[in-house]
Motif scaffolding. Structure first.
Motif, PDB file in Angstrom:
ATOM      1  N   GLY A 100       0.553  -1.278  -0.101  1.00  0.00           N
ATOM      2  CA  GLY A 100      -0.066   0.010   0.025  1.00  0.00           C
ATOM      3  C   GLY A 100       0.886   1.129  -0.070  1.00  0.00           C
ATOM      4  O   GLY A 100       0.130   2.345  -0.181  1.00  0.00           O
ATOM      5  N   ASP A 157      -4.991   2.733   2.012  1.00  0.00           N
ATOM      6  CA  ASP A 157      -3.884   1.575   2.017  1.00  0.00           C
ATOM      7  C   ASP A 157      -4.437   0.218   1.671  1.00  0.00           C
ATOM      8  O   ASP A 157      -3.562  -0.442   0.750  1.00  0.00           O
ATOM      9  CB  ASP A 157      -3.203   1.609   3.379  1.00  0.00           C
ATOM     10  CG  ASP A 157      -2.541   2.719   3.710  1.00  0.00           C
ATOM     11  OD1 ASP A 157      -1.742   3.548   2.539  1.00  0.00           O
ATOM     12  OD2 ASP A 157      -1.907   2.725   4.836  1.00  0.00           O
ATOM     13  N   ARG A 160      -4.916   0.502  -2.124  1.00  0.00           N
ATOM     14  CA  ARG A 160      -3.667   0.552  -2.999  1.00  0.00           C
ATOM     15  C   ARG A 160      -2.684  -0.973  -2.762  1.00  0.00           C
ATOM     16  O   ARG A 160      -2.170  -1.607  -3.597  1.00  0.00           O
ATOM     17  CB  ARG A 160      -2.643   1.482  -2.565  1.00  0.00           C
ATOM     18  CG  ARG A 160      -2.915   2.823  -2.778  1.00  0.00           C
ATOM     19  CD  ARG A 160      -1.717   3.854  -2.407  1.00  0.00           C
ATOM     20  NE  ARG A 160      -2.045   5.271  -2.127  1.00  0.00           N
ATOM     21  CZ  ARG A 160      -2.403   5.632  -0.755  1.00  0.00           C
ATOM     22  NH1 ARG A 160      -1.920   4.620   0.185  1.00  0.00           N
ATOM     23  NH2 ARG A 160      -2.538   6.831  -0.612  1.00  0.00           N
ATOM     24  N   GLY A 161      -3.161  -1.523  -1.425  1.00  0.00           N
ATOM     25  CA  GLY A 161      -2.168  -2.677  -1.302  1.00  0.00           C
ATOM     26  C   GLY A 161      -2.812  -3.831  -2.126  1.00  0.00           C
ATOM     27  O   GLY A 161      -2.166  -4.955  -2.433  1.00  0.00           O
TER      28      GLY A 161
END
Length: 622
Positions: A100, A157, A160-161
């Motif tokens: 992330g 996060d 994105r992760g």
């Protein structure tokens, strides 16, 4: 006039600060369900019985060997929340926070100064992650939000992760030259065999997921059984906090293995292949259904799926870019895929093939072809596990610990499927996980709330694990984790590499990588000794040329210019065997650097920029 200029400067500064501070991806609050469901979830607690099995409402978590076994039910937000609540600690310590924050954790971005990292992170949010977010189906964003709320991580996060592959795919287009030189971080190998190719005619599929994140993903590997309220039930083998279905099977007998492709026909404003995997698992009852899901949706990135139907004994490879879809069918009951284009609509967009590089995916493709055809009619789940842990390097024609082999050091998930009766086996251990025993499950028995076991209950790993080479490989893994997983420790990484060399002094790869790290630390004399020893080892022509090149670097740093020039000439003179094409050719970046530094000496500033890739995907390795 001066006041106006000052006013404009202040406005510009405030605007810049606002852009940096403003949460571009938002908090995900628009994806939460009704308040009653939220209230119920937040009032529910994780409970644990005397055997260590945890429950959160209907959802459960238990350990089998080294694997998390997670069972989820309900809406996507509910399943995400259950996932986050039951694996909260593992998610926070695992791969998702690492993926992330790519500019903080991944090369080459993490080596930039802090200001550049912050600006680049915002650029990625605006140009890649935000368009992906806008095109994502709402139900899957609800699952991401549920994961965030349950685990205590931010929505951004977690999103994105789960989108790292899409970032890398789009960087090939946005930063093509740089992306080409980096080589990428994603590999994978899959195959399927049926009919006359297997012992009993039933379809067998083997699947390796190779990805950055060793020491994180593999430590928290998770077998997730999904019972969504809006589609088929299915199982996905992944890691804590990831909703990727890279290795999965649904209750209709459809299995999927996903692959990264290095194509320049990509875009961010499309549906992530992660969400297309989920769509296929929930909706597909045939290979043609899966092809329709891919063809009929706007696509982000560039990828391939190996899709099989265990009930009908059918399979296909789907290769997709933003604007094209190619389909390849089995030949005489066998089909396989790695990370290179093989279908006509996609071939012209393949960056690696177009530039005459890509040893790693080509070597794995050719080795899998060889294994399948040499064992046609003999393939069983047991033999499939042997295939997935294979260490034969087609470039050097020898057994190797890493590089262009099926058993990548970055192998984080390995699964064997027999979908005709819903048996599957998951490799249980640290990467390369395919070098561990495979634990058996049965999808339908697990969905019936039982303890599903396959027959046989375990599959044994490849014979390579019984050799001294494997003991050295474990030290190499420890070096990789020390070098890549925060908080990184280069001293520990070097120490583990030296341990690997002590166990396997004739392995060129260990010495070459150690030399790269030593050159970065201005220890040119020590690097030169390792490189001279490396030249005595079995290796491919390209590896030999690379060792000469690096020895030239060391000699330049030691002030031995004549010796350095001779080394660069030796690199240029390494013969390429023409019989295997790219596999036996010398890497063009090695040749280009040998010519460059034969003209101008390699400097200490150059040494600071030397790439170190434990996955063997630096530009000189392509």
């Amino acid at each position: 006039m001066l006041s106006l200029i000052l006013f404009l400067v202040v406005v510009l500064l405030l605007g810049t600060v606002a852009l940096i501070v403003w949460p571009i991806l938002g908090h995900g609050s628009e994806y939460v369900p009704n308040s009653e469901e939220i209230r119920w979830l937040r009032s529910t607690s994780v409970v644990q019985d005397e055997k260590g099995r945890k429950a959160f409402g209907r959802a459960t978590l238990e350990r089998r060997g080294g694997l998390n076994v997670l069972k989820l039910f309900g809406s996507h937000y509910e399943m995400g929340y259950q996932h986050g609540a039951l694996l909260r600690d593992e998610i926070q310590r695992g791969a998702v926070p690492f993926y992330g924050r790519p500019t903080e954790n991944l090369a080459p971005f993490k080596h930039m100064n802090k200001v550049m990292r912050v600006l680049l992170a915002k650029y990625f949010d605006w140009k890649i992650y935000r368009p992906l977010l806008k095109c994502s189906p709402r139900q899957y964003l609800a699952e991401v939000k549920g994961l965030a709320d349950g685990s205590g991580l931010s929505f951004a996060d977690v999103f994105r992760g789960n989108m790292l592959s899409d970032l890398n795919m789009n960087l090939i287009k946005v930063l093509e030259k740089k992306a080409l030189k980096q080589g990428g971080t994603d590999g994978c190998t899959s195959f399927a065999a049926f009919g006359n190719a297997t012992v009993d005619g039933s379809l067998i599929m083997g699947r390796n997921t190779d990805y950055t994140g060793g020491g994180l993903w593999d430590r928290y590997q998770t077998v997730v059984f999904y019972e969504p309220e809006d589609g088929h039930k299915f199982v996905s083998v992944s890691s804590a906090g990831l909703i990727k279905c890279n290795s999965c099977m649904n209750e209709k007998g459809i299995c999927l293995g996903a692959h990264f492709l290095f194509l320049d026909d990509t875009k961010a404003d499309g549906v992530s292949f992660t969400f297309l995997e989920m769509e296929i698992m929930k909706k597909a009852g045939s290979v043609e259904d899966a092809i329709a899901v891919v063809s009929q949706n706007p696509r982000a990135g560039a990828f391939a799926f190996l899709i099989v139907d265990g009930k009908a004994n059918e399979a296909a490879v789907i290769e997709a870019s933003a604007n094209h879809v190619g389909v390849r069918r089995p030949e005489d009951g066998v089909i396989w895929e790695t990370n290179m284009a093989t279908t006509e609509p996609i071939l012209s967009a393949d960056v690696l093939l177009r530039n005459g590089i890509g040893k790693n995916p080509i070597a794995r493709f050719e080795r899998m072809r060889m294994l399948i055809h040499e064992n046609k009619g003999k393939i069983t789940p047991e033999l499939a596990a042997q295939f997935m842990g294979d260490h034969m390097d087609m470039c050097s024609d020898s057994l190797r610990p890493a590089g262009g082999i099926i058993s990548q050091v970055s192998n984080l998930t390995s699964v064997v499927f027999r979908p005709s009766n819903f048996d599957f086996w998951v490799a249980d251990g640290l990467s390369p996980v395919c070098n561990n025993a495979y634990r058996g499950f049965n999808l339908m028995e697990e969905l019936a709330d039982g303890y599903g076991t396959a027959k046989p209950t375990m599959l044994e790993p490849n014979e390579y694990v019984k050799t001294p080479d494997y003991t050295a490989l474990r030290k190499y893994y420890e070096a990789m984790v020390s070098f890549t997983v925060p908080p990184t420790d280069e001293n520990a990484a070097l120490a583990h590499l030296e341990e690997a060399i002590a166990l396997r002094p004739q392995e060129a790869l260990y010495r070459r990588l150690t030399a790269r790290m030593l050159l970065r630390r201005a220890r040119a004399a020590d690097a030169a000794e390792h490189l001279r020893r490396a030249l005595e080892c079995v290796q491919s022509p390209s590896e030999r040329a690379q060792a000469h090149l690096l020895l030239g670097f060391a000699n330049d740093l030691l002030g031995r210019r004549n010796d350095a020039v001779q080394c660069y000439q030796d690199a240029l003179n390494v013969p390429s065997s023409g019989k295997n094409g790219v596999l036996s050719a010398v890497n063009p970046f090695v040749l280009a650097d040998a010519k460059r530094f034969a003209q101008a000496a390699f400097s200490s500033d150059d040494a600071k920029k030397i790439e170190v890739s434990f996955e063997i995907i630096a530009k000189h390795d392509l």
